[in-house]
Scaffold this motif. Structure first.
Motif, PDB file in Angstrom:
ATOM      1  N   VAL A 133       0.856  -1.189   0.000  1.00  0.00           N
ATOM      2  CA  VAL A 133       0.000   0.000   0.000  1.00  0.00           C
ATOM      3  C   VAL A 133       0.893   1.240   0.000  1.00  0.00           C
ATOM      4  O   VAL A 133       1.762   1.386   0.861  1.00  0.00           O
ATOM      5  CB  VAL A 133      -0.950   0.042   1.221  1.00  0.00           C
ATOM      6  CG1 VAL A 133      -1.831   1.296   1.158  1.00  0.00           C
ATOM      7  CG2 VAL A 133      -1.818  -1.200   1.286  1.00  0.00           C
ATOM      8  N   LYS A 189      -2.421   0.241  -9.058  1.00  0.00           N
ATOM      9  CA  LYS A 189      -3.464  -0.796  -9.029  1.00  0.00           C
ATOM     10  C   LYS A 189      -3.096  -1.989  -9.915  1.00  0.00           C
ATOM     11  O   LYS A 189      -3.405  -3.132  -9.587  1.00  0.00           O
ATOM     12  CB  LYS A 189      -4.805  -0.198  -9.459  1.00  0.00           C
ATOM     13  CG  LYS A 189      -5.401   0.767  -8.427  1.00  0.00           C
ATOM     14  CD  LYS A 189      -6.575   1.545  -8.988  1.00  0.00           C
ATOM     15  CE  LYS A 189      -7.778   0.652  -9.228  1.00  0.00           C
ATOM     16  NZ  LYS A 189      -8.931   1.447  -9.745  1.00  0.00           N
ATOM     17  N   GLY A 209      -2.195  -1.011  -3.445  1.00  0.00           N
ATOM     18  CA  GLY A 209      -3.205  -0.004  -3.163  1.00  0.00           C
ATOM     19  C   GLY A 209      -2.567   1.334  -2.891  1.00  0.00           C
ATOM     20  O   GLY A 209      -1.348   1.458  -2.798  1.00  0.00           O
ATOM     21  N   THR A 268      -7.594   2.695  -2.088  1.00  0.00           N
ATOM     22  CA  THR A 268      -7.851   1.567  -2.989  1.00  0.00           C
ATOM     23  C   THR A 268      -7.248   0.280  -2.436  1.00  0.00           C
ATOM     24  O   THR A 268      -7.063  -0.684  -3.164  1.00  0.00           O
ATOM     25  CB  THR A 268      -7.268   1.839  -4.402  1.00  0.00           C
ATOM     26  OG1 THR A 268      -5.834   1.863  -4.312  1.00  0.00           O
ATOM     27  CG2 THR A 268      -7.754   3.164  -4.956  1.00  0.00           C
ATOM     28  N   SER A 269      -6.934   0.286  -1.139  1.00  0.00           N
ATOM     29  CA  SER A 269      -6.254  -0.870  -0.541  1.00  0.00           C
ATOM     30  C   SER A 269      -7.207  -2.037  -0.282  1.00  0.00           C
ATOM     31  O   SER A 269      -6.767  -3.135   0.035  1.00  0.00           O
ATOM     32  CB  SER A 269      -5.560  -0.464   0.764  1.00  0.00           C
ATOM     33  OG  SER A 269      -6.507   0.022   1.698  1.00  0.00           O
TER      34      SER A 269
END
Length: 198
Positions: A62, A86, A91, A102-103
């Motif tokens: 991440v 991504k 993420g 977006t993790s």
């Protein structure tokens, strides 16, 4: 053996005189253990530490930023960087903009990114439409002559042109190039577009 996900911090300030301590402190508090830091303008595409971070990303990692403007000053570039992250199965999280995460599977986050992307595309289309309308009006009034690049191929100007291109590739800021080579912003951007650098 399952790989442990890493929390990786990306820190950027625009100039050597600026301090990264505030970003580092916030990202350390968020649990980051690996830091990629650089002092360079967000307007340039040549960001060595960001490139190294993206190259080293592993699935499950991440990337943390203090705010999304640290990644890029250009919305289009920002969205491309997010897509690169991504695509690695990693993420991204922003400490300041908590909606950017977006993790994990988050439908609302995907929705916001989709809206964000759509607004960028809409803005670009509107700019092109206004340019087209402006040119058509200028043509009707006999005022349109087309834009010319002040720097031309050949001799001394060719060497200056190549020096400008090389400086940009080396990560020099737009402001630095303008001041050193005495070139206008519009002319500089046109050169970069012509060379496929923007």
């Amino acid at each position: 053996m399952q790989q442990i996900a890493r929390k990786i911090a990306y820190i950027r300030v625009s100039s050597e005189g600026q301090n990264t301590a505030r970003q580092r402190k916030a990202l350390k508090a968020a649990g980051c253990t690996s830091f990629f830091e650089e002092k360079i303008s967000g307007a340039t595409m040549q960001r060595p530490e960001l490139k190294r971070l993206l190259d080293e990303l592993k699935q499950g990692d991440v990337v943390y930023v203090h705010e999304i403007s640290r990644l890029s000053r250009s919305t289009k570039d920002l969205l491309e960087i997010i897509e690169q992250i991504k695509s690695k199965g990693a993420g991204i999280k922003s400490v300041t903009e908590t909606w950017l995460d977006t993790s994990n599977e988050n439908p609302m986050n995907e929705f916001l990114l989709t809206i964000f992307s759509g607004l960028v595309q809409f803005e670009r289309s509107m700019i092109k439409q206004r340019q087209k309308e402006g040119i058509e009006i200028a043509k009707r009034e006999g005022k349109f002559r087309g834009r010319k690049t002040e720097l031309v191929d050949g001799g001394k100007e060719e060497r200056r042109l190549q020096a400008i291109i090389q400086a940009f590739k080396e990560g020099k800021s737009i402001r630095h190039i303008r001041e050193v080579y005495k070139v206008g912003t519009g002319t500089l951007y046109k050169i970069l577009e012509r060379e496929g650098l923007r």
